[in-house]
Design a protein around this motif. Structure first.
Motif, PDB file in Angstrom:
ATOM      1  N   MET A 201     -13.297   6.044  29.607  1.00 17.06           N
ATOM      2  CA  MET A 201     -14.324   7.092  29.626  1.00 17.06           C
ATOM      3  C   MET A 201     -14.374   7.832  28.298  1.00 17.06           C
ATOM      4  SD  MET A 201     -16.740   8.195  31.612  1.00 17.06           S
ATOM      5  CE  MET A 201     -17.984   8.774  30.484  1.00 17.06           C
ATOM      6  N   ALA A 202     -13.233   8.175  27.732  1.00 20.12           N
ATOM      7  CA  ALA A 202     -13.231   8.854  26.435  1.00 20.12           C
ATOM      8  C   ALA A 202     -13.736   7.927  25.334  1.00 20.12           C
ATOM      9  CB  ALA A 202     -11.824   9.352  26.100  1.00 20.12           C
ATOM     10  N   GLU A 203     -13.414   6.638  25.440  1.00 16.43           N
ATOM     11  CA  GLU A 203     -13.855   5.690  24.423  1.00 16.43           C
ATOM     12  C   GLU A 203     -15.363   5.497  24.467  1.00 16.43           C
ATOM     13  OE1 GLU A 203     -12.635   1.263  22.712  1.00 16.43           O
ATOM     14  OE2 GLU A 203     -11.810   1.965  24.617  1.00 16.43           O
ATOM     15  N   THR A 204     -15.923   5.307  25.666  1.00 16.67           N
ATOM     16  CA  THR A 204     -17.374   5.123  25.753  1.00 16.67           C
ATOM     17  C   THR A 204     -18.111   6.397  25.369  1.00 16.67           C
ATOM     18  OG1 THR A 204     -17.381   5.672  28.133  1.00 16.67           O
ATOM     19  CG2 THR A 204     -17.218   3.343  27.534  1.00 16.67           C
TER      20      THR A 204
ATOM     21  N   GLY B  82     -11.798   5.187  36.503  1.00 17.45           N
ATOM     22  CA  GLY B  82     -12.687   6.094  37.215  1.00 17.45           C
ATOM     23  C   GLY B  82     -12.088   7.453  37.493  1.00 17.45           C
ATOM     24  N   CYS B  83     -10.774   7.586  37.370  1.00 14.96           N
ATOM     25  CA  CYS B  83     -10.117   8.860  37.670  1.00 14.96           C
ATOM     26  C   CYS B  83     -10.533   9.932  36.666  1.00 14.96           C
ATOM     27  CB  CYS B  83      -8.604   8.671  37.679  1.00 14.96           C
ATOM     28  SG  CYS B  83      -7.679  10.190  38.014  1.00 14.96           S
ATOM     29  N   SER B  84     -10.269   9.704  35.377  1.00 16.82           N
ATOM     30  CA  SER B  84     -10.644  10.705  34.376  1.00 16.82           C
ATOM     31  C   SER B  84     -12.156  10.828  34.264  1.00 16.82           C
ATOM     32  CB  SER B  84     -10.032  10.357  33.013  1.00 16.82           C
ATOM     33  OG  SER B  84     -10.498   9.118  32.530  1.00 16.82           O
ATOM     34  N   ALA B  85     -12.886   9.734  34.512  1.00 14.52           N
ATOM     35  CA  ALA B  85     -14.348   9.789  34.470  1.00 14.52           C
ATOM     36  C   ALA B  85     -14.883  10.730  35.538  1.00 14.52           C
ATOM     37  CB  ALA B  85     -14.937   8.392  34.644  1.00 14.52           C
TER      38      ALA B  85
ATOM     39  N   LEU C 185     -10.337  19.833  25.059  1.00 11.92           N
ATOM     40  CA  LEU C 185     -10.073  18.463  24.622  1.00 11.92           C
ATOM     41  C   LEU C 185      -9.983  17.590  25.866  1.00 11.92           C
ATOM     42  CD1 LEU C 185      -7.329  18.880  21.859  1.00 11.92           C
ATOM     43  CD2 LEU C 185      -9.787  18.536  21.532  1.00 11.92           C
ATOM     44  N   PHE C 186     -10.710  16.491  25.833  1.00  9.80           N
ATOM     45  CA  PHE C 186     -10.650  15.497  26.898  1.00  9.80           C
ATOM     46  C   PHE C 186      -9.982  14.265  26.316  1.00  9.80           C
ATOM     47  CE2 PHE C 186     -12.854  11.810  28.982  1.00  9.80           C
ATOM     48  CZ  PHE C 186     -12.235  11.924  30.216  1.00  9.80           C
ATOM     49  N   LEU C 187      -8.776  13.982  26.766  1.00 12.84           N
ATOM     50  CA  LEU C 187      -7.930  12.950  26.163  1.00 12.84           C
ATOM     51  C   LEU C 187      -7.582  11.916  27.224  1.00 12.84           C
ATOM     52  CD1 LEU C 187      -6.116  12.465  23.440  1.00 12.84           C
ATOM     53  CD2 LEU C 187      -4.285  13.316  24.895  1.00 12.84           C
ATOM     54  N   ALA C 188      -8.375  10.858  27.307  1.00 13.49           N
ATOM     55  CA  ALA C 188      -8.112   9.821  28.307  1.00 13.49           C
ATOM     56  C   ALA C 188      -7.140   8.793  27.751  1.00 13.49           C
ATOM     57  CB  ALA C 188      -9.416   9.154  28.729  1.00 13.49           C
ATOM     58  N   THR C 189      -6.206   8.360  28.590  1.00  8.67           N
ATOM     59  CA  THR C 189      -5.145   7.450  28.166  1.00  8.67           C
ATOM     60  C   THR C 189      -5.242   6.123  28.915  1.00  8.67           C
ATOM     61  OG1 THR C 189      -3.672   8.415  29.841  1.00  8.67           O
ATOM     62  CG2 THR C 189      -3.559   9.340  27.625  1.00  8.67           C
ATOM     63  N   GLY C 190      -4.803   5.054  28.267  1.00  5.41           N
ATOM     64  CA  GLY C 190      -4.873   3.745  28.899  1.00  5.41           C
ATOM     65  C   GLY C 190      -3.659   2.891  28.605  1.00  5.41           C
TER      66      GLY C 190
END
Length: 339
Positions: A116-119, A284-287, A307-312
């Protein structure tokens, strides 16, 4: 239109998130953020809609989020210039089949739970750079599809460890517009670097992803001259309780304690009552938390700068079975109050 400082792109004329929507399943409808969803289903299989498997169901859930997002923006899909989308299925098939139905120019993205952060970051760069006027950013995950692909099918009945996390059956979609429109400004984007601290436990994603979260945060703070206290909140994506504790420990050692930190994996579910072990996970969680909680709070003025920092975790079932360690990635999107 953009200034680069280290790994961070700062927008001189920030694009805006003009509309957003979150869709979820039954377990999500029973959690703390149930009322934040634009759509929830009690049938995650979408049997009445003709879905024959979990993978088709995830694609339909993703389409629900897109349709609701575009309805809020009051534009037809034909007005979207390009969509950045991804999911956890092999070769991003949930997104591929969504875009087959929508007919929008499409760039597939895979960042695992960081998608989500990447898109959203890519959408903002396209809009700020004048390459598109309206850009969709979206992702999804489905508990049953993810379990079948990465662990064991549900029929196997495997016991989950305390460090495991529950893949969300959820999707989130954002419409990003070029500077000048109403919405929530995207102030900067930091694309992360892959980190690998030799974690091998596929049931401990929080530990595998934490180093990437710390790395991206440290690079962002260094590049911008900011500190955690400059933000109303810092939201990580899907570290869960284990990864959250490790991140706080690490950032305290760096002299940057995260007193205003919240994790999407801990917000989506109630870990005390919903049997999700260490919390939520999945793209889908962070999204869903972004579209159901963070963006609405920014739009309402309840938050001014976050700051929205999604991790993968960037492994596959194949690499895990081959004995590979689990590398992680984290991308950071800085969001401001509504304009």
């Amino acid at each position: 239109m953009m200034t680069r400082r280290g790994d961070t792109l700062l927008f001189d004329a920030p694009p805006t998130v003009a509309a957003w929507a979150a869709a979820g399943g039954k377990k999500e409808s029973e959690g703390p953020l149930a009322s934040a969803f634009d759509f929830v289903t009690q049938d995650a299989a979408f049997g009445e809609q003709g879905c024959e498997n979990w993978e088709q169901a995830e694609s339909l859930l993703q389409r629900k989020a897109v349709e609701l997002c575009l309805r809020k923006a009051d534009i037809p899909r034909s007005k979207v210039d390009i969509a950045f989308a991804g999911d956890l299925q092999a070769q991003c098939t949930a997104s591929n089949y969504t875009m087959r139905e929508l007919g929008i120019p499409f760039a597939g993205v895979y960042g695992a739970c960081s998608t989500m952060a990447e898109t959203l970051g890519l959408a903002a760069v396209f809009a700020a750079g004048g390459m598109a006027e309206r850009v969709l950013a979206l992702t999804s995950s489905h508990f049953c599809a993810a379990e079948r692909q990465f662990r064991t099918p549900l029929e196997y009945g495997a016991k989950r460890t305390p460090t495991a996390q529950w893949t969300a059956t959820a999707a989130g979609a954002c419409l990003v517009r070029a500077h000048g429109g109403a919405g929530v400004p995207v102030l900067s984007v930091t694309f992360g670097r892959v980190q690998d601290f030799a974690v091998h436990d596929i049931n401990n994603m929080g530990a595998a992803m934490m180093p990437a979260a710390a790395s991206t945060l440290l690079r962002y703070f260094s590049a911008t001259g900011t500190s955690p206290q400059d933000f109303d909140a810092i939201f990580t994506g899907d570290l869960g309780e284990v990864g959250t504790a490790l991140l706080h420990e690490q950032m305290a050692k760096e002299g940057l304690p995260l007193d205003n930190h919240k994790d999407c994996g801990c917000l989506l579910f109630d870990t005390n009552s919903q049997n999700v072990q260490a919390g939520g996970s999945g793209a889908g969680c962070s999204a869903a938390v972004l579209c159901g909680k963070i963006l609405p709070m920014l739009a309402a003025g309840q938050l001014r700068r976050v700051l929205f920092l999604a991790t993968g975790a960037l492994m596959s079932q194949t690499t895990f079975l081959q004995g590979e360690s689990i590398p992680g990635i984290a991308h950071c999107v800085e969001l401001g109050g509504a304009v």
